[in-house]
Design an enzyme around this catalytic site. Structure first.
Site, PDB file in Angstrom:
ATOM      1  N   HIS A 188     -15.708  55.265  -1.494  1.00 51.25           N
ATOM      2  CA  HIS A 188     -14.279  55.161  -1.188  1.00 51.25           C
ATOM      3  C   HIS A 188     -13.445  55.319  -2.444  1.00 51.25           C
ATOM      4  CE1 HIS A 188     -15.311  53.082   2.800  1.00 51.25           C
ATOM      5  NE2 HIS A 188     -15.112  54.372   2.965  1.00 51.25           N
ATOM      6  N   CYS A 189     -12.273  55.924  -2.263  1.00 52.32           N
ATOM      7  CA  CYS A 189     -11.404  56.276  -3.386  1.00 52.32           C
ATOM      8  C   CYS A 189     -10.115  55.460  -3.292  1.00 52.32           C
ATOM      9  CB  CYS A 189     -11.104  57.773  -3.302  1.00 52.32           C
ATOM     10  SG  CYS A 189      -9.984  58.352  -4.576  1.00 52.32           S
ATOM     11  N   HIS A 214     -14.012  62.905   5.485  1.00 54.21           N
ATOM     12  CA  HIS A 214     -14.320  61.605   4.883  1.00 54.21           C
ATOM     13  C   HIS A 214     -15.821  61.289   5.025  1.00 54.21           C
ATOM     14  CE1 HIS A 214     -13.352  57.363   3.787  1.00 54.21           C
ATOM     15  NE2 HIS A 214     -14.406  57.109   4.538  1.00 54.21           N
ATOM     16  N   GLU A 215     -16.318  61.386   6.251  1.00 55.23           N
ATOM     17  CA  GLU A 215     -17.727  61.037   6.468  1.00 55.23           C
ATOM     18  C   GLU A 215     -18.655  62.028   5.772  1.00 55.23           C
ATOM     19  OE1 GLU A 215     -18.378  58.176   7.349  1.00 55.23           O
ATOM     20  OE2 GLU A 215     -16.477  57.626   8.288  1.00 55.23           O
ATOM     21  N   HIS A 266     -19.114  61.066   2.274  1.00 61.69           N
ATOM     22  CA  HIS A 266     -20.151  60.029   2.134  1.00 61.69           C
ATOM     23  C   HIS A 266     -21.552  60.651   2.191  1.00 61.69           C
ATOM     24  CE1 HIS A 266     -17.574  56.597   2.093  1.00 61.69           C
ATOM     25  NE2 HIS A 266     -17.216  56.638   3.367  1.00 61.69           N
ATOM     26  N   CYS A 278     -12.664  62.991  -6.883  1.00 59.12           N
ATOM     27  CA  CYS A 278     -13.732  63.088  -5.882  1.00 59.12           C
ATOM     28  C   CYS A 278     -14.303  64.508  -5.854  1.00 59.12           C
ATOM     29  CB  CYS A 278     -13.208  62.681  -4.509  1.00 59.12           C
ATOM     30  SG  CYS A 278     -12.839  60.923  -4.391  1.00 59.12           S
ATOM     31  N   CYS A 294      -6.069  60.592  -0.975  1.00 60.21           N
ATOM     32  CA  CYS A 294      -7.385  61.251  -0.981  1.00 60.21           C
ATOM     33  C   CYS A 294      -8.075  61.008   0.360  1.00 60.21           C
ATOM     34  CB  CYS A 294      -8.230  60.676  -2.116  1.00 60.21           C
ATOM     35  SG  CYS A 294      -9.922  61.297  -2.140  1.00 60.21           S
ATOM     36  N   CYS A 296      -9.405  64.233  -3.665  1.00 61.74           N
ATOM     37  CA  CYS A 296      -8.595  64.248  -4.882  1.00 61.74           C
ATOM     38  C   CYS A 296      -9.411  64.893  -6.007  1.00 61.74           C
ATOM     39  CB  CYS A 296      -8.174  62.830  -5.257  1.00 61.74           C
ATOM     40  SG  CYS A 296      -9.518  61.823  -5.897  1.00 61.74           S
TER      41      CYS A 296
HETATM   42 ZN   LIG Z   1     -15.764  55.590   4.386  1.00 57.91          ZN
HETATM   43 ZN   LIG Z   2     -10.548  60.600  -4.239  1.00 61.72          ZN
END
Ligand SMILES: [Zn+2]
Ligand SMILES: [Zn+2]
Length: 185
Positions: A148-149, A138-139, A142, A176, A154, A173
């Site tokens: 954010h999704c 996740h990070e 970024h 993304c 995702c 996903c």
């Molecule tokens: Zn985040």
């Molecule tokens: Zn996504």
């Protein structure tokens, strides 16, 4: 191949197998974009000029990023991912699982609230690894410009609580992933 350095930043204890699991997963995914994950030796949190809030008993997350960026630049790495056992917060938030700077190309995740013991759950060894992998992906998303999704499965879905983290997958996903491919084109 550019290196993505994985930096354990220790307050009390960081499980080596968790760091290895995160680095392996990140390598497996990001090597297609020319990034090679390398684990650095543990660094004590006292080497970082971080801000500690005595009332909250938490560290201000953003204060880790400049030192991480320095380490990354000194080693001429492409990106850095810090992993700490310290509990992190940000202004306006009770806690954070992690944070990232796309500008500095660094991110940090905290294991503190990913630990099953924190929620009175039984630690089977795999749950912490799985959660840490999701928060790392996740990070890093970024770091490479993803936001954010809305898709709860995702990995770029925002985690308000550990339930969100457990619900989402380790993967970006299709949407993304498409954006990520554009960034690395
Ligand atoms: Zn985040
Ligand atoms: Zn996504």
């Amino acid at each position: 191949m550019a290196r993505l350095i994985v930096v354990p930043i220790v307050l009390e204890k960081i499980e080596k197998d968790v760091v290895v699991a995160v680095a392996d997963y990140v390598e497996q995914f990001y090597s297609r974009f020319g990034l090679h994950a390398v684990i650095l030796s543990e660094i004590g949190i006292d080497n970082f000029s971080v801000e500690y809030n005595w009332n909250r008993r938490q560290f201000l997350g953003r204060t880790f990023l400049p030192t991480l960026a320095q380490i990354k630049d000194t080693l001429r790495a492409g990106a850095a991912l810090g992993i700490t056992d310290a509990d992190l917060y940000e202004k306006g938030l009770n806690f954070i699982f992690g944070l990232a700077s796309p500008y500095l190309k660094v991110a940090i995740i905290s294991l503190h609230r990913l630990r099953p013991e924190f929620y009175g759950e039984i630690n089977n060894g795999e749950l912490l690894k799985n959660r840490a992998i999701k928060e790392a992906m996740h990070e890093l998303g970024h770091v490479f410009g993803l936001e954010h999704c809305p898709n709860p499965k995702c990995v770029m879905h925002f985690s308000n609580s550990i339930l969100d983290t457990d619900l989402k997958s380790r993967e970006y996903c299709d949407n993304c992933l498409k954006k990520l491919k554009e960034v690395f084109k």
